[in-house]
Design an enzyme around this catalytic site. Sequence first.
Site, mmCIF file in Angstrom:
data_model
loop_
_atom_site.group_PDB
_atom_site.id
_atom_site.type_symbol
_atom_site.label_atom_id
_atom_site.label_comp_id
_atom_site.label_asym_id
_atom_site.label_seq_id
_atom_site.Cartn_x
_atom_site.Cartn_y
_atom_site.Cartn_z
ATOM 1 N N GLY A 7 0.825 -1.213 0.000
ATOM 2 C CA GLY A 7 0.000 0.000 0.000
ATOM 3 C C GLY A 7 0.854 1.255 0.000
ATOM 4 O O GLY A 7 0.562 2.222 0.697
ATOM 5 N N ALA A 8 1.923 1.239 -0.823
ATOM 6 C CA ALA A 8 2.918 2.311 -0.740
ATOM 7 C C ALA A 8 2.650 3.462 -1.694
ATOM 8 O O ALA A 8 3.466 4.370 -1.808
ATOM 9 C CB ALA A 8 4.311 1.743 -0.999
ATOM 10 N N ASN A 9 1.526 3.439 -2.391
ATOM 11 C CA ASN A 9 1.331 4.486 -3.401
ATOM 12 C C ASN A 9 0.816 5.806 -2.813
ATOM 13 O O ASN A 9 0.863 6.835 -3.459
ATOM 14 C CB ASN A 9 0.412 4.002 -4.526
ATOM 15 C CG ASN A 9 -0.970 3.712 -4.004
ATOM 16 O OD1 ASN A 9 -1.123 2.815 -3.181
ATOM 17 N ND2 ASN A 9 -1.958 4.467 -4.427
ATOM 18 N N GLY A 44 -0.304 8.170 1.120
ATOM 19 C CA GLY A 44 -0.398 8.290 2.582
ATOM 20 C C GLY A 44 0.823 7.811 3.333
ATOM 21 O O GLY A 44 1.960 8.039 2.920
ATOM 22 N N GLY A 49 2.023 4.850 3.724
ATOM 23 C CA GLY A 49 2.831 3.885 2.974
ATOM 24 C C GLY A 49 3.809 4.582 2.043
ATOM 25 O O GLY A 49 4.984 4.201 1.945
ATOM 26 N N SER A 106 -3.506 -0.787 14.699
ATOM 27 C CA SER A 106 -4.131 0.445 15.174
ATOM 28 C C SER A 106 -4.481 0.256 16.635
ATOM 29 O O SER A 106 -4.672 -0.864 17.101
ATOM 30 C CB SER A 106 -5.407 0.727 14.384
ATOM 31 O OG SER A 106 -6.157 1.735 15.039
ATOM 32 N N TYR A 113 -13.351 -3.195 11.200
ATOM 33 C CA TYR A 113 -11.993 -2.647 11.097
ATOM 34 C C TYR A 113 -11.187 -2.994 12.346
ATOM 35 O O TYR A 113 -10.051 -3.474 12.259
ATOM 36 C CB TYR A 113 -12.060 -1.128 10.908
ATOM 37 C CG TYR A 113 -10.704 -0.509 10.705
ATOM 38 C CD1 TYR A 113 -10.025 -0.661 9.502
ATOM 39 C CD2 TYR A 113 -10.094 0.218 11.725
ATOM 40 C CE1 TYR A 113 -8.777 -0.102 9.317
ATOM 41 C CE2 TYR A 113 -8.842 0.782 11.542
ATOM 42 C CZ TYR A 113 -8.190 0.612 10.340
ATOM 43 O OH TYR A 113 -6.945 1.167 10.165
#
Length: 319
Positions: free
Chosen positions: A39-41, A43, A45, A168, A198
């Site tokens: 998920g590095a694309n 925010g 990440g 979290s 979540y």
Amino acid sequence: MWWLWLILSLIFIKLYNKSVCGWCYARNIMTGKVVIVTGANAGIGFETAFNMARRGAKVYLACRDDARGAKAVEEIVSRTGNKHVIYKHLDLASLNSVRSFVEDIKKAEYRVDVLINNAGMTGYGLKKTEDGIVTEMQVNHFGHFLLTVLLVPLLKKSDDARVVVVASTLHRFGSIDFKTINKEATWKIPYYGAIRLYSTSKLCNVLFSNELARRLEGTTVTVNSLHPGHVRTSIYKNLDRVTETIMNFLLSTFFKSAVEGAQTSIYLAAADDLTGMTGRFFEECKEARMSVKAEDEELAEKLWNYSAELVKLKPEEAI
Ligand SMILES: *[C@@H]1O[C@H](CO)[C@@H](O)[C@H](O)[C@H]1NC(C)=O
């Protein structure tokens, strides 16, 4: 005069929040290290991957959207000058995609030094994936479970390997019932159900991190989970300038920026004073308490067994 007090209070809250925000001061160079960030694309990440690249690491951006992944690589390469930044397609909502991602990594790399399980979703993931798993559960936990277990042989080849699990503090509100965890109907109630889903996926993250740490005790691999803080996202893009400025000020008062949210991930990936630290939970670049439920070793082992079965882990792949 009430508004003056309001503004002063907001400024005070903002200063206070900035002062307690943990910052990673480690300046380690990571040249030669192989880092994977899911998920590095965007925010947190993106900021994590950017930081690893700036330290000279070879960074794999593992994300789902080819166009956004390529754009993120371009930006990181141009801002850091590090050309060893690679986009590789990974859709955590598909176990096949996870397997072919790992196959590609195995072809390209002899070892992996850092795996940062950062990708996460919330809000829309009730429908089941092609693998018959509730989407949010698969993206946040089961997909990462398979990814990590399959990468363990490569992690073991590093003499200081780290698995960093972005969980979290909301894991406190999660609860696991194996009879209902993978049924869409369990999570159907609006709002409350979404938060519970979540939180439960985040509880799975912490339990998984702890169980993996136990299973890898005595190896060179450490595993830790973390709370990044509450990070603002750009949900309010289409406003006029004044409203946007006010919203930005308010949000930055109560929420962190992505760079601030990435600090604990960066710390766990890069700092050199973590020797022997494994199976712990971090917040603001410091060790923090996880919930009592998250410390339950039997529950962690049950979740491990359940996950292994659900993702059809082969006996020879078990660790
Ligand atoms: C998990 O699976 C292993 C191997 O099949 C078994 O020995 C163990 O008792 C299981 N643990 C739990 C808590 O169910």
